[in-house]
Scaffold this motif. Structure first.
Motif, PDB file in Angstrom:
ATOM      1  N   MET A  12       0.842  -1.196   0.000  1.00 36.86           N
ATOM      2  CA  MET A  12       0.000   0.000   0.000  1.00 36.86           C
ATOM      3  C   MET A  12       0.881   1.252   0.000  1.00 36.86           C
ATOM      4  SD  MET A  12      -2.849  -1.459  -0.101  1.00 36.86           S
ATOM      5  CE  MET A  12      -3.157  -3.213  -0.023  1.00 36.86           C
ATOM      6  N   THR A  13       0.292   2.348  -0.438  1.00 39.44           N
ATOM      7  CA  THR A  13       1.026   3.612  -0.514  1.00 39.44           C
ATOM      8  C   THR A  13       1.605   3.971   0.852  1.00 39.44           C
ATOM      9  OG1 THR A  13      -0.429   4.377  -2.261  1.00 39.44           O
ATOM     10  CG2 THR A  13       0.827   6.062  -1.088  1.00 39.44           C
ATOM     11  N   GLY A  14       2.890   4.294   0.860  1.00 39.29           N
ATOM     12  CA  GLY A  14       3.546   4.714   2.089  1.00 39.29           C
ATOM     13  C   GLY A  14       4.238   3.597   2.840  1.00 39.29           C
ATOM     14  N   ALA A  15       4.053   2.338   2.388  1.00 39.42           N
ATOM     15  CA  ALA A  15       4.676   1.221   3.103  1.00 39.42           C
ATOM     16  C   ALA A  15       6.141   1.072   2.711  1.00 39.42           C
ATOM     17  CB  ALA A  15       3.915  -0.065   2.801  1.00 39.42           C
ATOM     18  N   MET A  16       6.899   0.364   3.549  1.00 34.70           N
ATOM     19  CA  MET A  16       8.302   0.071   3.230  1.00 34.70           C
ATOM     20  C   MET A  16       8.376  -0.897   2.050  1.00 34.70           C
ATOM     21  SD  MET A  16      10.053  -0.398   6.979  1.00 34.70           S
ATOM     22  CE  MET A  16      11.633  -0.806   6.226  1.00 34.70           C
ATOM     23  N   ILE A  17       9.372  -0.691   1.205  1.00 36.84           N
ATOM     24  CA  ILE A  17       9.593  -1.572   0.063  1.00 36.84           C
ATOM     25  C   ILE A  17      10.343  -2.819   0.554  1.00 36.84           C
ATOM     26  CG2 ILE A  17      10.745  -1.805  -2.170  1.00 36.84           C
ATOM     27  CD1 ILE A  17       8.378   0.051  -2.256  1.00 36.84           C
TER      28      ILE A  17
END
Length: 349
Positions: A12-17
């Motif tokens: 989801m947007t903003g999560a760690m890759i």
């Protein structure tokens, strides 16, 4: 968990890759184009998803891509607006050292002047200058320390000016600087370094300038339009250098909609309504003069969106002649300013 080659994980947007991830593919490009259900997440269900080929790094925001470590986020002296304060917050700063606002002590003078909101006595007028100049000063980035109206008593004015000693950055007065028998500012500051002079401008001829106990001082005429024109001509541009807010108005050419007569030995500043012609853009406009040259015509000033400049030596000017105008409000492509002929307006009578 780290991604193995040939595998993908919902994100989801903003999560760690996850480690091993090469790119983020929008869900709209996946087949099927939907995320696993909550039950599939809980069960750890493995799904087969077809993803298109994308360039490496797509939709991955690298640490430092906005502000690199060691670089300057904001230079000292930057004016703090919404974007700048947002950047500071994004950098984790809850507070930041700032310079105090430029503080102006504002005094209106005159026995005939009384505060708005009271019952007007015979021979009196309401104090428009304090409200007029407070708003203009705050718009230009200054903070205003308002003083009650000072009567035509030199001792009272001197008392108001005592003990400042750097507490304010500028003293600004209105009224009491012309050629009358009871000019309170002139009388109170007769032994100071303040100069009382006249400039070739209409309105706003009488002016005063100097220092009081080391604090810069300006004296503007008492008529409200004269006071505002003086502010626009002399003080607003200077304030821009200390407040960080641009002090110069947008200047455009505009064609007069009527003939006008101006005193040849003075720079006349008239009030007007600027409109662009058929939305052709700035610089292709007309300007209609509102009210006469009188320095008391606040109603005409309130209906204006521009100051019209008729320089020394102008004399008679015919309709259609281009003149320079300063915009008092921002124009946004084809704006139709409030005007008595505009039926779609709310009126205060």
């Amino acid at each position: 968990p780290a991604l193995e080659p040939g595998h993908a994980a919902p994100i989801m947007t903003g999560a760690m890759i996850p480690e091993g991830a090469a790119a983020v593919v929008p869900i709209e490009r996946a087949v099927p184009s939907q995320f696993p259900t909550a039950a599939q997440y809980r069960d750890g269900t493995q799904l087969t998803v077809e993803l298109p080929a994308v360039e490496e790094g797509l939709f991955i925001r690298s640490a430092g891509s906005d502000v690199a470590a060691g670089s300057i986020a904001l230079e000292a002296g930057t004016l703090l607006g919404p974007a700048q304060l947002g950047l500071l917050a994004a950098c984790g700063l809850a507070t930041v050292p700032v310079r105090p606002r430029f503080l102006v002590l504002l005094l209106s003078t005159g026995d005939e002047v009384q505060e708005p909101g009271s019952t007007l006595a015979p021979g009196r007028i309401f104090d428009a200058n304090t409200t007029l100049l407070t708003t203009a000063l705050e718009e230009a980035g200054a903070e205003v320390q308002r003083h009650s109206v000072v009567a035509d008593n030199p001792e009272e004015l001197r008392a108001a000016l005592q003990g400042l000693d750097g507490a304010v950055n500028l003293i600004l007065s209105t009224g009491g600087i012309s050629q009358g028998a009871y000019e309170v500012v002139k009388q109170a500051l007769a032994d100071s370094s303040v100069e009382f002079l006249s400039v070739a401008m209409q309105p706003g001829g009488p002016q005063a300038i100097g220092t009081i106990n080391g604090v810069p001082f300006l004296g503007f005429p008492g008529n409200p339009v004269s006071a505002l024109v003086s502010f626009e001509m002399f003080l607003r541009p200077a304030l821009g250098t200390v407040t960080g807010i641009p002090g110069n108005r947008v200047c455009l050419p505009a064609r007069l909609t009527e003939d006008v007569q101006s005193p040849e030995n003075k720079h006349q500043v008239r009030r007007g309504l600027y409109t662009d012609r058929a939305g052709q853009g700035e610089g292709t406009g007309d300007v209609e003069l509102l009210g006469g040259p009188g320095s008391h015509l606040l109603h005409a000033l309130a209906g204006s969106n521009a100051l019209v400049h008729l320089p020394v030596g102008t004399g008679a000017v015919e309709a259609g002649t281009p003149v320079a105008v300063w915009l008092l409000s921002e124009l946004r492509g084809g704006i139709q300013p409030l005007h008595p002929s505009n039926p779609n307006r709310e009126a205060l009578t």
